[in-house]
Design a protein around this motif. Sequence first.
Motif, mmCIF file in Angstrom:
data_model
loop_
_atom_site.group_PDB
_atom_site.id
_atom_site.type_symbol
_atom_site.label_atom_id
_atom_site.label_comp_id
_atom_site.label_asym_id
_atom_site.label_seq_id
_atom_site.Cartn_x
_atom_site.Cartn_y
_atom_site.Cartn_z
ATOM 1 N N ASN A 295 1.007 -1.100 -0.141
ATOM 2 C CA ASN A 295 -0.046 -0.002 0.077
ATOM 3 C C ASN A 295 0.902 1.302 0.078
ATOM 4 O O ASN A 295 1.809 1.474 0.693
ATOM 5 C CB ASN A 295 -0.690 -0.042 1.212
ATOM 6 C CG ASN A 295 -1.732 1.151 1.234
ATOM 7 O OD1 ASN A 295 -1.360 2.313 1.795
ATOM 8 N ND2 ASN A 295 -3.036 1.313 0.839
ATOM 9 N N LEU A 296 0.470 2.231 -1.056
ATOM 10 C CA LEU A 296 1.359 3.287 -1.073
ATOM 11 C C LEU A 296 1.438 4.356 0.205
ATOM 12 O O LEU A 296 2.757 4.772 0.562
ATOM 13 C CB LEU A 296 0.900 4.178 -2.002
ATOM 14 C CG LEU A 296 1.847 5.307 -2.752
ATOM 15 C CD1 LEU A 296 3.073 5.085 -2.961
ATOM 16 C CD2 LEU A 296 1.004 6.093 -3.697
ATOM 17 N N PHE A 297 0.414 4.253 1.036
ATOM 18 C CA PHE A 297 0.651 5.006 2.313
ATOM 19 C C PHE A 297 1.639 4.289 3.329
ATOM 20 O O PHE A 297 2.455 5.339 3.852
ATOM 21 C CB PHE A 297 -0.933 5.108 2.909
ATOM 22 C CG PHE A 297 -0.815 5.637 4.519
ATOM 23 C CD1 PHE A 297 -0.876 6.845 4.462
ATOM 24 C CD2 PHE A 297 -0.743 4.838 5.720
ATOM 25 C CE1 PHE A 297 -0.748 7.318 5.850
ATOM 26 C CE2 PHE A 297 -0.904 5.435 6.799
ATOM 27 C CZ PHE A 297 -0.887 6.803 7.099
ATOM 28 N N TRP A 298 1.489 2.997 3.458
ATOM 29 C CA TRP A 298 2.541 2.454 4.355
ATOM 30 C C TRP A 298 3.921 2.544 3.875
ATOM 31 O O TRP A 298 4.925 2.628 4.308
ATOM 32 C CB TRP A 298 2.357 1.031 4.861
ATOM 33 C CG TRP A 298 0.939 0.956 5.618
ATOM 34 C CD1 TRP A 298 -0.353 0.671 5.356
ATOM 35 C CD2 TRP A 298 0.883 1.569 7.061
ATOM 36 N NE1 TRP A 298 -1.133 1.062 6.443
ATOM 37 C CE2 TRP A 298 -0.414 1.403 7.400
ATOM 38 C CE3 TRP A 298 1.966 2.087 7.750
ATOM 39 C CZ2 TRP A 298 -0.936 1.924 8.656
ATOM 40 C CZ3 TRP A 298 1.430 2.602 9.288
ATOM 41 C CH2 TRP A 298 0.103 2.330 9.830
ATOM 42 N N LEU A 299 4.080 2.429 2.358
ATOM 43 C CA LEU A 299 5.395 2.635 1.981
ATOM 44 C C LEU A 299 5.759 3.983 1.926
ATOM 45 O O LEU A 299 7.050 3.976 2.424
ATOM 46 C CB LEU A 299 5.219 2.516 0.239
ATOM 47 C CG LEU A 299 5.082 0.749 -0.011
ATOM 48 C CD1 LEU A 299 4.873 0.704 -1.702
ATOM 49 C CD2 LEU A 299 6.242 0.121 0.144
ATOM 50 N N SER A 300 4.987 4.989 2.152
ATOM 51 C CA SER A 300 5.560 6.438 2.509
ATOM 52 C C SER A 300 5.866 6.399 3.803
ATOM 53 O O SER A 300 6.742 7.315 4.116
ATOM 54 C CB SER A 300 4.157 7.250 2.094
ATOM 55 O OG SER A 300 3.797 7.237 0.929
ATOM 56 N N VAL A 301 5.245 5.879 4.844
ATOM 57 C CA VAL A 301 5.632 5.777 6.127
ATOM 58 C C VAL A 301 6.970 5.124 6.194
ATOM 59 O O VAL A 301 7.824 5.502 7.107
ATOM 60 C CB VAL A 301 4.441 5.155 7.176
ATOM 61 C CG1 VAL A 301 4.987 4.950 8.422
ATOM 62 C CG2 VAL A 301 3.038 5.951 7.098
ATOM 63 N N SER A 302 7.072 4.247 5.539
ATOM 64 C CA SER A 302 8.435 3.543 5.749
ATOM 65 C C SER A 302 9.528 4.347 5.149
ATOM 66 O O SER A 302 10.458 4.474 5.656
ATOM 67 C CB SER A 302 8.395 2.029 4.869
ATOM 68 O OG SER A 302 7.422 1.187 5.111
#
Length: 406
Positions: A295-302
């Motif tokens: 998911n792009l959101f959790w990739l962004s958090v990472s």
Amino acid sequence: MRFHPVAWGVIIGTFLSRTGFFMTLPFLGIYLGKVKGIDPAIVGSILALSLLVGTISSFAGGALSDRLGRYPVMITAMGAWSIVLIGYVFATETWMFFVLSACNGLFRNVFEPTARALLADVTSDEQRAAVFNARYFAINLGGAIGPLIGLQLGAGSTSLLPFLVTAIIFAVYAAILVVFMVMFKERLKKDVAAEPVTMNQMARIVFTDKVFLYLLLGNLFVAGAYSHLDTTLSQYIGHDRIEAYSFLFVVNTISVLALQYPLAKFMKRYSSMTALKLGCLLFGLGLFGFGLFTNLFWLSVSMVVFTIGEILCFVVGDILIGEIAPQHLRGAYYGASGFAFLGQSVCAWIGGVLLQVLGFGQGPLIFAILMLLTFIALPFYQHGQYLWDQRQHQKKSCEKSSQVMI
């Protein structure tokens, strides 16, 4: 901020050159794989070669800048780097990309430590943290703009325009450096070492300064972790979601711009080595997140977690080298710090091999392995902190003894 005019020139030039760099080179792995049809392991080897050559050339570049002066080395390296970018336009065979990748690493890593040494030369101890933070801000401002321009110009596709535009930017920066050399060379003559450092002396510096040695050993693995942003991650996500990869790259850059100065203020409460250890931990956790989430959101958090580690390790690392290095050996120390590029080279190759052997569907396993490799830096930083604290304690004891004698 009242920096020396040369410092401002280097910072502004850094912004221009990194804008060009991020327009083109982060997409090189995608270009080689999708457009040229080169296997992922070979792509990883091509990218790794740049980093390997960078290790050697950075080491030599510091010595050359102490011998010949900062400006001649920087101008030659930047001008030649411009020619390399033009070479990518005409390259058609795999071996040509190996040669160009090697030249890319050579000229980039002769230029970089020399520019850092020049910044330290013209900056007082009190302003050094501020000037290196400004340089890192410029790097990441270029990183925010570069990928967006690169995408508009067709980076990662069949378009060759990004390579040409980047070559022009590098040539303009070389010309600006010529102007600064004419204007400020006389003023800076006193900053060149009276006794130039030979390669043998540089090697002795690395292996006799134990604090510096343990810093370098830790940086091998931390720099390796960072290399996956341009290599393993670009192939893993960019092979079928180039827009997502570009977005994450922008998240990385914007996070640096937003968090750099608050983090610098916060970490003043702690030692430099403590900041490096925390940065290493966050680097590894961010890497694992890239493989764990889709998911792009959790990739962004990472990516935000990864970026905080980047800020802590790289800005603090440059400042710490300035503190460790004797003034007349500053170019040698910054040059020797290029030893960390060996970690980038090896880890970029390992990332490519893991993708080839395990496959793109094994993201959690691949990035868990890369996380554990990153954590190997922690014991080196821990011991380096112990030795640095001892050195500082001995220095304070000597100063007190001198005051008592007076």
